[in-house]
Design a protein around this motif. Sequence first.
Motif, mmCIF file in Angstrom:
data_model
loop_
_atom_site.group_PDB
_atom_site.id
_atom_site.type_symbol
_atom_site.label_atom_id
_atom_site.label_comp_id
_atom_site.label_asym_id
_atom_site.label_seq_id
_atom_site.Cartn_x
_atom_site.Cartn_y
_atom_site.Cartn_z
ATOM 1 N N VAL A 148 0.874 -1.166 0.000
ATOM 2 C CA VAL A 148 0.000 0.000 0.000
ATOM 3 C C VAL A 148 0.911 1.215 0.000
ATOM 4 N N ARG A 181 1.580 5.556 -0.531
ATOM 5 C CA ARG A 181 1.034 6.903 -0.487
ATOM 6 C C ARG A 181 2.191 7.892 -0.616
ATOM 7 N N ILE A 187 -4.471 6.118 6.249
ATOM 8 C CA ILE A 187 -4.769 5.004 5.363
ATOM 9 C C ILE A 187 -6.092 4.379 5.803
ATOM 10 N N SER A 228 -9.800 -0.278 5.720
ATOM 11 C CA SER A 228 -10.386 -1.225 4.762
ATOM 12 C C SER A 228 -9.369 -1.686 3.713
ATOM 13 N N GLU A 229 -8.281 -0.930 3.527
ATOM 14 C CA GLU A 229 -7.240 -1.331 2.581
ATOM 15 C C GLU A 229 -6.191 -2.242 3.220
#
Length: 92
Positions: A40, A42, A60, A63-64
């Motif tokens: 993940v 960013r 963040i 749910s990810e």
Amino acid sequence: GVSITAANQNNPTFQIRILIDSVVGSGSCQLIMTKGSVNVTRSAGTQALASTSTCQGFDIPVSELSPGTWNVKITVTTQSKTGTAERSVEVR
């Protein structure tokens, strides 16, 4: 240097905060959270304070992120240098 000052789950987000131990003008911060083969990522800008700087912060969505242990790596890039910080965090 770069340090992770907070990594807290506050549903519905996982919040990560960064401290940079010098005043930087313009720069960028990249977050990579890794668990197994899942990444993940960013990006955020830097923000100068009186005697230090911060990344503008990462929120963040939980749910990810699947529950378990994630490795967090922050890379801060400024005009003059690059710094990194890493730590493991637990997602519930």
